[in-house]
Design an enzyme around this catalytic site. Structure first.
Site, PDB file in Angstrom:
ATOM      1  N   HIS A 229      -6.691  -4.778  -1.049  1.00 54.83           N
ATOM      2  CA  HIS A 229      -6.146  -6.036  -1.272  1.00 54.83           C
ATOM      3  C   HIS A 229      -6.657  -6.758  -2.334  1.00 54.83           C
ATOM      4  O   HIS A 229      -6.484  -7.903  -2.522  1.00 54.83           O
ATOM      5  CB  HIS A 229      -6.140  -6.798   0.128  1.00 54.83           C
ATOM      6  CG  HIS A 229      -5.734  -6.078   1.413  1.00 54.83           C
ATOM      7  ND1 HIS A 229      -6.848  -5.272   2.179  1.00 54.83           N
ATOM      8  CD2 HIS A 229      -4.909  -5.957   1.991  1.00 54.83           C
ATOM      9  CE1 HIS A 229      -6.262  -4.722   3.074  1.00 54.83           C
ATOM     10  NE2 HIS A 229      -4.897  -5.193   3.115  1.00 54.83           N
TER      11      HIS A 229
ATOM     12  N   HIS B  49       0.940  -1.209   0.284  1.00 55.25           N
ATOM     13  CA  HIS B  49      -0.005  -0.068  -0.053  1.00 55.25           C
ATOM     14  C   HIS B  49       0.921   1.118  -0.052  1.00 55.25           C
ATOM     15  O   HIS B  49       0.352   2.439   0.073  1.00 55.25           O
ATOM     16  CB  HIS B  49      -0.965   0.023   1.310  1.00 55.25           C
ATOM     17  CG  HIS B  49      -1.674  -1.371   1.267  1.00 55.25           C
ATOM     18  ND1 HIS B  49      -2.731  -1.543   0.596  1.00 55.25           N
ATOM     19  CD2 HIS B  49      -1.722  -2.249   2.549  1.00 55.25           C
ATOM     20  CE1 HIS B  49      -3.235  -2.930   0.906  1.00 55.25           C
ATOM     21  NE2 HIS B  49      -2.586  -3.182   2.128  1.00 55.25           N
TER      22      HIS B  49
END
Lengths: 330, 330
Positions: A218, A56
């Site tokens: 995700h 991320h």
């Protein structure tokens, strides 16, 4: 899927070595996977610790530095870090004023940060935790009970970080972080799935000509799949999804976030549409940040996060910050 | 190829509207496609103007602000802006101290900036120009006679911008910009081709399992195609290609640049390998910047730029900068 890596097993440790080389103001413990600002613990200051699965970036390691986090713990890609990392980070940043854990709402992260809080408290460190759960797309998902934590994490880390920098005590930093989370909502859209290094192929199948509305960070599936939409249509859908839930009564902070592979040119064009919708809905954008901040590896797409801001949150948002991923001066 | 856009025809103007909304410290003339810092012209200061085809963001519009450019002129995607844009920018930023044009070496840009310089001089504005041609991969290409201008543009804009900020006269800012360019070399690698909005399909065909070495920033073909390489092997190839030509005798500034779609996690991992090669070759990296700065739309890949830096260049590199794409304080 081609990647700029050596082998999947060393992706995170390689990145940590590269981060350390580029940022001498960070102490990067590659072995234990903890990133700490070099001058920690800062005397008289509450320590801020966050962390989560890698993939991320710049979240969270890129947000370590004056005015934001004191430490971050990266896990393997899309995998929670372990309690030992978090406890180690807490010990490294505690000046005696206590530590705030900023935790995105995923089952693994929540469990492990809870365990780490106990470990740190056993060492005599005062710990408070705040959960970030801003994603309005789905209530439960593959990785979550309740809402997922996404873009609002940046607002929480920046604003709580500024308060801690000013010397606010732990209860106050915690309360502010909680208030920012409660004032924030997000919605994300994928034009492509992402590919994890270990899997080597997209996490879900998204055919040409379709997009996925309400995705997480995700590669977990979203709320709805549709035929490809224009930037204008996507902004209408995403901003309205957020506003259905937030109903701001004052100005907002806006994050127009790229998921990783969408060019800056497109993100700015999308921002123009986001601002149009806000205007049509009578919402004032007090500050707007556009770029790749809370990403999902090589996913193409975007998310919108709004945070209702009063004068205090705005002042703390504007306070100086010096991190690899977010920095501005006076 | 899916894109976060409305229609190809409005990609640049949509992005300019979005840029304006996010950055109230910029004056964005969407109709004439000129981005100017709001407080221009700054009294007593040389004006810096750059520009080029869109699709390389944050270059150039994202580098407008205190400490860097005074104005930027974006053309259509991968297409030179027109002389009228550049002349308009020069008029907007000239305080009477003259204007420096920073021009990447592509045939269209060079022609149009030359014409704009004549137009501005006809209006009584003193203009100097510096050509950026740092790419060691090819000597001539689809768009260029001589070397292409790529990553070094960031070094030139930052360092010349800092000198102009300090009040240096035009000849000195020009000489510094020229010195930075002469001290810089770049080499780029593509894992995927990019897709322009108007074409809608990749600019060249790059099969799975292959990469292209020595690519430019417009999807023009590179020097050589090979079977996919590891991050370690790519760093060896790219850094050595640069060092064959540069042979630095002192410390260097390093830009590890993403082409647009490569995750930050991979770029930092790649930086670890770049630093390793530099160390093996006895070269000291004095400063390292890692991220998407001189991009090629949604291309996956990276480039390495080195600039041999003395104390003066280093001091100007470290000087504060406040732009959308690059910012740091004291």
């Amino acid at each position: 899927m081609k990647m700029l890596i050596n082998v999947p097993e060393t992706v995170v440790s390689d990145a940590l070595r590269g981060l350390a080389a580029a940022h001498p103001d960070l102490t990067v413990d590659v072995e234990h996977q903890v990133i700490v600002r070099r001058d920690a613990p800062v005397a008289g200051k509450v320590g801020l610790v966050s962390g989560g699965g890698s993939g991320h970036e710049p979240l969270h390691g890129g947000f370590v530095g004056p005015g934001m986090l004191d430490a971050a713990c990266p896990g393997a890609v899309f995998t929670s870090p372990v309690p030992d990392q978090m406890a180690r980070a807490a010990a490294a940043v505690d000046s005696g004023k206590g530590v705030l854990f900023i935790v995105k709402n995923y089952t693994g992260d929540v469990l492990n940060f809870n365990m780490a809080a106990e470990m740190a408290e056993d060492e005599g460190i005062q710990v408070a935790s705040v959960l970030v759960n801003d994603d309005v797309a789905v209530t439960d998902s593959l990785y979550t009970a309740g809402r997922r934590g996404t873009g609002a994490t940046l607002f929480v880390e920046k604003i709580a970080g500024a308060a801690a920098d000013e010397g606010a005590p732990l209860e106050r930093v915690e309360a502010l972080a909680r208030r920012v989370n409660e004032s924030s909502r997000s919605f994300g859209v994928a034009l492509s799935a992402c590919t994890t290094p270990s899997k080597g192929s997209p996490t879900f199948d998204l055919p040409p000509g379709e997009l996925e509305l309400g995705i997480g960070i995700h590669g977990e599936p979203g709320r709805e799949r549709r035929a490809m939409m224009t930037s204008r249509e996507i902004a209408d859908f995403a901003v309205n999804a957020v506003l259905e839930d937030l109903e701001p009564t004052g100005p907002v902070l806006v994050l127009v976030n790229g998921m990783g592979a969408t060019p800056q040119l497109e993100l700015y064009g999308f921002n123009a549409e986001v601002q149009r919708v806000l205007g049509e809905r009578g919402v004032t954008a007090a500050r707007t940040l556009v770029g790749n901040y809370v990403t999902s590896l090589d996913m193409a797409g975007c998310s919108v996060t709004l945070c209702q801001a009063d004068d205090e949150l705005m002042r703390l948002w504007d306070a100086p910050v010096q991190t690899p991923g977010l920095r501005w001066g006076r």
